[in-house]
Write a protein that holds these residues in place. Structure first.
Motif, PDB file in Angstrom:
ATOM      1  N   UNK A   1       0.811  -1.228   0.000  1.00 16.50           N
ATOM      2  CA  UNK A   1       0.000   0.000   0.000  1.00 16.50           C
ATOM      3  C   UNK A   1       0.838   1.269   0.000  1.00 16.50           C
ATOM      4  N   UNK A   2       1.922   1.295   0.754  1.00 11.43           N
ATOM      5  CA  UNK A   2       2.734   2.507   0.895  1.00 11.43           C
ATOM      6  C   UNK A   2       3.959   2.510  -0.021  1.00 11.43           C
ATOM      7  N   UNK A   3       3.919   1.692  -1.076  1.00  8.53           N
ATOM      8  CA  UNK A   3       5.028   1.622  -2.040  1.00  8.53           C
ATOM      9  C   UNK A   3       6.358   1.308  -1.357  1.00  8.53           C
ATOM     10  N   UNK A   4       6.439   0.209  -0.622  1.00  6.74           N
ATOM     11  CA  UNK A   4       7.668  -0.108   0.110  1.00  6.74           C
ATOM     12  C   UNK A   4       8.810  -0.474  -0.832  1.00  6.74           C
ATOM     13  N   UNK A   5      10.033  -0.311  -0.328  1.00  8.13           N
ATOM     14  CA  UNK A   5      11.208  -0.735  -1.071  1.00  8.13           C
ATOM     15  C   UNK A   5      11.549  -2.189  -0.777  1.00  8.13           C
ATOM     16  N   UNK A   6      11.109  -2.664   0.394  1.00  6.76           N
ATOM     17  CA  UNK A   6      11.371  -4.046   0.810  1.00  6.76           C
ATOM     18  C   UNK A   6      10.081  -4.633   1.369  1.00  6.76           C
ATOM     19  N   UNK A   7       9.747  -5.859   0.953  1.00 11.72           N
ATOM     20  CA  UNK A   7       8.616  -6.541   1.566  1.00 11.72           C
ATOM     21  C   UNK A   7       9.113  -7.807   2.267  1.00 11.72           C
TER      22      UNK A   7
END
Length: 255
Positions: free
Chosen positions: A157-163
């Protein structure tokens, strides 16, 4: 950092007097699909939680060049916003629709208007391969694989760089597990997103993992590409990859 976006050096985690992880060191490169494997209770989840800043730890955890164990709260919160997390059981709020579930991080961390949040949520759902009608459904109305994808959409949702994914294919039938793996691979290729996952799934390990580490006896036994880890002379690794389940996996993939 030589292309590494996460570097863990001499990490030690204690629960009271008990040492759970002892001087662990790993490195994760940008756009890796990085697997953490090991026996149950070996400390896999503890390692992930330490990187997520959910466990107190000793040693260094450098994320984007910042030692999060020494950083102030403002910097730590900035890094947390670059993370997306999907827990093993999906952990969707049962009283909320799928759209409302995916919207939670946006409502908690932004001042965006509701109509824009709805557009973002619908886009994230489409990104993970869910049809638009899913937006108004409740978690109990979805299959296990669809619930996992909805949880993945919320993690994005928050455009993460790492999941971070904890046993992402656990509990799924083989077709759904393969579909989820391919979704992860597509997102990795499309968005350049870095993936760190705990897994016991050999299909995931050999199918989409680029690098991995093995935790054994509180330490890192090995780190590298899956094919190299498979060849290590260790009893547990031999049991996993060359035991009965491993042989079945090999035979199936030779068909």
């Amino acid at each position: 950092m030589d292309g590494n976006i996460i570097e863990v050096n001499d990490l030690t985690v204690r629960f009271g007097d008990r040492i759970v992880l002892d001087k662990v060191s790993i490195s994760v490169k940008k756009s890796d699909i990085y697997a953490i494997i090991g026996k149950s209770g070996s400390g896999k989840t503890t390692l992930m939680r330490a990187i997520l800043m959910l466990e107190h730890s000793e040693g260094k955890i450098n994320v984007f060049g910042v030692d999060i164990n020494k950083a102030d709260e403002k910097k730590r919160n900035q890094i947390k916003r670059s993370y997306g997390v999907m827990f093993q059981a999906a952990s969707l709020f049962t009283s909320l629709t799928i759209g409302e579930n995916v919207a939670v991080p946006l409502k908690e961390n932004s001042n965006l208007p509701d109509n824009l949040i709805e557009d973002i949520v619908r886009f994230k759902l489409s990104l993970v391969g869910l049809d638009d009608f899913v937006y108004d459904l409740y978690p109990y109305e979805l299959s296990g694989g669809m619930r996992k994808k909805a949880a993945l959409a919320r993690a994005l949702a928050l455009d993460p760089k790492v999941i971070f994914l904890d046993e992402p294919t656990s509990g799924l039938d083989p077709a759904s597990a393969d579909d989820f793996d391919q979704t992860i691979k597509r997102l990795n290729e499309l968005l350049g997103i870095t993936v760190i996952m705990i897994t016991h799934d050999l299909d995931s390990f050999f199918g989409i993992t680029t690098r991995a580490c093995v935790i054994k006896d509180k330490r890192i036994l090995a780190e590298g590409e899956p094919v190299n880890i498979k060849s290590i002379d260790d009893e547990w690794i031999k049991k996993i990859f060359f035991g009965q389940r491993g042989r079945k996996f090999e035979l199936w993939n030779q068909k």
